[in-house]
Write an enzyme that holds these catalytic residues in place. Structure first.
Site, PDB file in Angstrom:
ATOM      1  N   HIS A 175     -60.930  17.181   4.045  1.00 32.77           N
ATOM      2  CA  HIS A 175     -59.920  18.228   3.872  1.00 32.77           C
ATOM      3  C   HIS A 175     -58.500  17.667   3.817  1.00 32.77           C
ATOM      4  CE1 HIS A 175     -62.509  21.855   4.496  1.00 32.77           C
ATOM      5  NE2 HIS A 175     -63.320  20.904   4.911  1.00 32.77           N
ATOM      6  N   ASP A 383     -49.909  16.608   2.496  1.00 30.06           N
ATOM      7  CA  ASP A 383     -50.856  17.657   2.894  1.00 30.06           C
ATOM      8  C   ASP A 383     -52.060  17.581   1.966  1.00 30.06           C
ATOM      9  OD1 ASP A 383     -51.744  19.928   4.275  1.00 30.06           O
ATOM     10  OD2 ASP A 383     -49.800  20.939   4.109  1.00 30.06           O
TER      11      ASP A 383
HETATM   12  P1  ADQ Z   1     -54.051  22.808   7.880  1.00 28.36           P
HETATM   13  O1  ADQ Z   1     -53.270  21.566   8.078  1.00 28.36           O
HETATM   14  O2  ADQ Z   1     -54.294  23.606   9.091  1.00 28.36           O
HETATM   15  O3  ADQ Z   1     -55.462  22.545   7.167  1.00 28.36           O
HETATM   16  P2  ADQ Z   1     -53.302  24.858   5.784  1.00 28.36           P
HETATM   17  O4  ADQ Z   1     -54.083  24.518   4.580  1.00 28.36           O
HETATM   18  O5  ADQ Z   1     -51.929  25.293   5.478  1.00 28.36           O
HETATM   19  O6  ADQ Z   1     -53.156  23.640   6.797  1.00 28.36           O
HETATM   20  O7  ADQ Z   1     -54.072  25.988   6.564  1.00 28.36           O
HETATM   21  C1  ADQ Z   1     -53.471  26.701   7.601  1.00 28.36           C
HETATM   22  C2  ADQ Z   1     -54.187  28.027   7.777  1.00 28.36           C
HETATM   23  O8  ADQ Z   1     -53.744  28.575   9.011  1.00 28.36           O
HETATM   24  C3  ADQ Z   1     -53.816  29.020   6.677  1.00 28.36           C
HETATM   25  O9  ADQ Z   1     -54.935  29.752   6.288  1.00 28.36           O
HETATM   26  C4  ADQ Z   1     -52.787  29.925   7.359  1.00 28.36           C
HETATM   27  O10 ADQ Z   1     -52.804  31.267   6.941  1.00 28.36           O
HETATM   28  C5  ADQ Z   1     -53.217  29.874   8.801  1.00 28.36           C
HETATM   29  N1  ADQ Z   1     -52.026  30.086   9.628  1.00 28.36           N
HETATM   30  C6  ADQ Z   1     -50.846  29.507   9.479  1.00 28.36           C
HETATM   31  N2  ADQ Z   1     -49.972  29.986  10.371  1.00 28.36           N
HETATM   32  C7  ADQ Z   1     -50.621  30.886  11.108  1.00 28.36           C
HETATM   33  C8  ADQ Z   1     -50.262  31.715  12.205  1.00 28.36           C
HETATM   34  N3  ADQ Z   1     -49.028  31.730  12.765  1.00 28.36           N
HETATM   35  N4  ADQ Z   1     -51.199  32.512  12.703  1.00 28.36           N
HETATM   36  C9  ADQ Z   1     -52.448  32.507  12.180  1.00 28.36           C
HETATM   37  N5  ADQ Z   1     -52.828  31.753  11.164  1.00 28.36           N
HETATM   38  C10 ADQ Z   1     -51.930  30.943  10.627  1.00 28.36           C
HETATM   39  C11 ADQ Z   1     -56.198  21.384   6.710  1.00 28.36           C
HETATM   40  C12 ADQ Z   1     -55.438  20.444   5.777  1.00 28.36           C
HETATM   41  C13 ADQ Z   1     -54.887  21.227   4.608  1.00 28.36           C
HETATM   42  C14 ADQ Z   1     -56.028  21.950   3.887  1.00 28.36           C
HETATM   43  C15 ADQ Z   1     -56.878  22.732   4.863  1.00 28.36           C
HETATM   44  C16 ADQ Z   1     -58.131  23.286   4.204  1.00 28.36           C
HETATM   45  O11 ADQ Z   1     -54.395  19.788   6.481  1.00 28.36           O
HETATM   46  O12 ADQ Z   1     -54.204  20.375   3.710  1.00 28.36           O
HETATM   47  O13 ADQ Z   1     -55.485  22.852   2.942  1.00 28.36           O
HETATM   48  O14 ADQ Z   1     -57.297  21.918   5.947  1.00 28.36           O
HETATM   49  O15 ADQ Z   1     -58.861  22.300   3.569  1.00 28.36           O
END
Ligand code: ADQ
Length: 484
Positions: A175, A383
């Site tokens: 991921h 990311d």
């Molecule tokens: P993350 O680094 O966690 O994931 P991201 O892809 O942005 O990053 O996912 C975050 C998730 O958390 C999103 O669905 C978002 O809606 C949710 N979220 C953010 N803020 C929130 C809040 N305050 N309350 C509740 N939910 C919240 C890792 C990798 C990424 C990759 C994903 C999936 O680092 O690059 O996209 O896995 O493969």
């Protein structure tokens, strides 16, 4: 999210699952029900949403840590999925999870934006826990079953599992980014990790550059023969390809059109004082997310009056994460200092310049924030994908809104019409945010429409079925009689 009941399995059907997912965490969280009793709830993540229907249909099993140190609960069924908890001791949480996974691999794979730490005791615990996961899968997999291993915590599992059960079809998906040779080669376990990954039949990445890095490393480090067809290593063919993850677009759209969510978005704007421009950022509070560079750019834009301090608000949602790790505590302190400095300089009585929220939100509140925001700033230093960018685009059903997106997020390869920026270049970052804030509706739609069309055609269901379909189709190269 509605609570779903779970039942303990009196008899675990060992060796009968045709589909098994392995991930560091089980797809359930500990929670408390309306009567104050502890219960389990399905976790809100995209991976769970994507895999849930397939797992239910194929009566699959999910193997993962239940989230607390100490003995593991007995296997149980939750919402139609068989869950097999893995136990971790306190030392293993320190060494495997906070240490090798999040103190070594996470920073190293994200361009070493923080210094990776290398400790032999972390490596030993990472090996031990990976072996436990592999053994658990070997015990419950049916002959020829399809096993899908997820993410950087479990990179040794494919190789270990193949030794135990050569009959299985094994897929691995990373991921996060996969680094270039120069960075990867710092890792003391480099050959071991490459051999672990090459135990899979199919290795999937978020971005074509990650796939290229992996293929180069297989050749350079292990002498594998890399051709257009795949990677030939240790007498087997391994496929490596790009499968960009996505979101549940229909669900995001449903939230965006929900009258209660729309009313809440209007209320948020009022609560923020109806400014001309609301800039939103939503990240885990992680040093890879570029929060400090973004605050610096915003502060300079206010100072130069390219954004009017009386008419602009930045909402920075920073979800608490990995709070036991020193680098994360230090980051939190630096971010909070920067937020107070900006507010001290530019806020007025009853009017903040930065609303900083160190909390988790539910999906509806997050969707309301996306609807309320004129500009969404997604500017990580590196990311794997970044789902927040995709969620914002999917929520803007009328094609308005402006996405500022780091070129170092995996999502940049797909969301090409965003205002793409290099987050290390503060002047470029400022230009991106200022241009996005000034764009008229026609310009916003010119950019949003193609991005929205792309997401409709590439949702998370397509991602999951695309990966599993490819793995399913790969011919079984090992005789079933070799099954354990
Ligand atoms: P993350 O680094 O966690 O994931 P991201 O892809 O942005 O990053 O996912 C975050 C998730 O958390 C999103 O669905 C978002 O809606 C949710 N979220 C953010 N803020 C929130 C809040 N305050 N309350 C509740 N939910 C919240 C890792 C990798 C990424 C990759 C994903 C999936 O680092 O690059 O996209 O896995 O493969």
């Amino acid at each position: 999210m509605a609570e779903v009941s779970h039942t303990a399995l009196t008899q675990v059907p060992g060796g009968t699952y045709d589909l098994i997912v392995l991930a560091n965490r089980l797809p359930v969280d500990h929670a408390v029900d309306e009567n104050g009793r502890p219960c389990r709830r399905r976790s809100p993540g995209g991976l769970v949403t994507a895999l849930h229907p397939i797992m239910k249909r194929r009566s699959g099993a999910w193997i993962g840590w239940h989230g607390r140190p100490g003995p593991a609960p007995a296997p149980f069924v939750h919402d139609g999925i068989h869950l097999h908890p893995i136990a971790l001791t306190g030392d293993e949480v320190d060494g495997y999870y906070e240490g090798q996974s999040n103190g070594t691999i996470w920073p190293l794979y994200h361009d070493a934006v923080e210094q990776p730490q290398f400790h032999r005791v972390w490596q030993d615990r990472y090996r031990a826990v990976n072996r436990r996961f592999a053994e658990a899968a070997a015990r419950v997999a049916a002959p020829g079953a399809l096993v899908w291993v997820h993410d950087y915590h479990l990179q040794l599992v494919p190789g270990m599992l193949r030794e135990l059960r050569p009959d299985l079809r094994i897929g691995f998906f990373l991921h996060i980014p996969f680094p270039p040779v120069e960075l990867f080669c710092q890792m003391p376990m480099r050959e071991e990790i490459m051999r672990g990954l090459l135990g899979a039949d199919l290795v999937g990445f978020q971005h074509p550059q990650a796939t290229r890095n992996f293929r180069t490393l297989a050749a350079d480090l292990l002498g594998a023969k890399v051709t257009d067809r795949g990677i030939w290593y240790d007498g087997r063919d391994v496929a490596a390809d790009t499968f960009p993850i996505s979101i549940d677009v229909a669900e995001q759209q449903r939230l965006a059109l929900d009258p209660a969510v729309r009313a809440r978005a209007a209320e948020i704007r009022r609560e923020l004082g109806d400014p001309r421009t609301i800039v939103l950022a939503v990240d885990r509070l992680d040093y890879t997310k570029g929060i400090e560079c973004r605050l610096r750019a915003y502060e300079e834009l206010l100072s130069e009056r390219r954004l009017d301090p009386a008419q602009t608000v930045l909402v920075q949602v920073a979800v608490p994460t990995r709070q036991q790790i020193d680098q994360y505590q230090a980051l939190r302190e630096r971010v909070e200092r920067a937020v107070s400095r900006i507010n001290g300089e530019y806020a007025g009585i009853g009017r903040l310049s930065v609303h900083y929220v160190h909390q988790s939100f539910d999906r509806a509140e997050l969707a309301a924030l996306y609807l309320a925001a004129d500009v969404m700033a997604v500017t990580p230093l590196r990311d794997g994908m970044n789902l927040v960018a995709k969620e914002y685009v999917a929520t803007r059903t009328d094609g308005t809104g402006a996405l500022v997106l780091s070129e170092f997020a995996g999502a940049a390869a797909e969301l090409e019409e965003a205002w793409q920026v290099n987050p290390h270049d503060i002047d470029g970052l400022k230009d991106g945010i200022a241009d996005a804030a000034e764009a008229d509706v026609a310009e916003q739609r010119r950019r949003m429409d193609p991005m929205r069309a792309h997401l409709h055609a590439h949702d998370v269901n397509r991602w999951a079925t695309g990966f599993m379909g490819r793995l399913d189709r790969l011919s079984r190269r090992w005789p079933r009689s070799a099954a354990a």
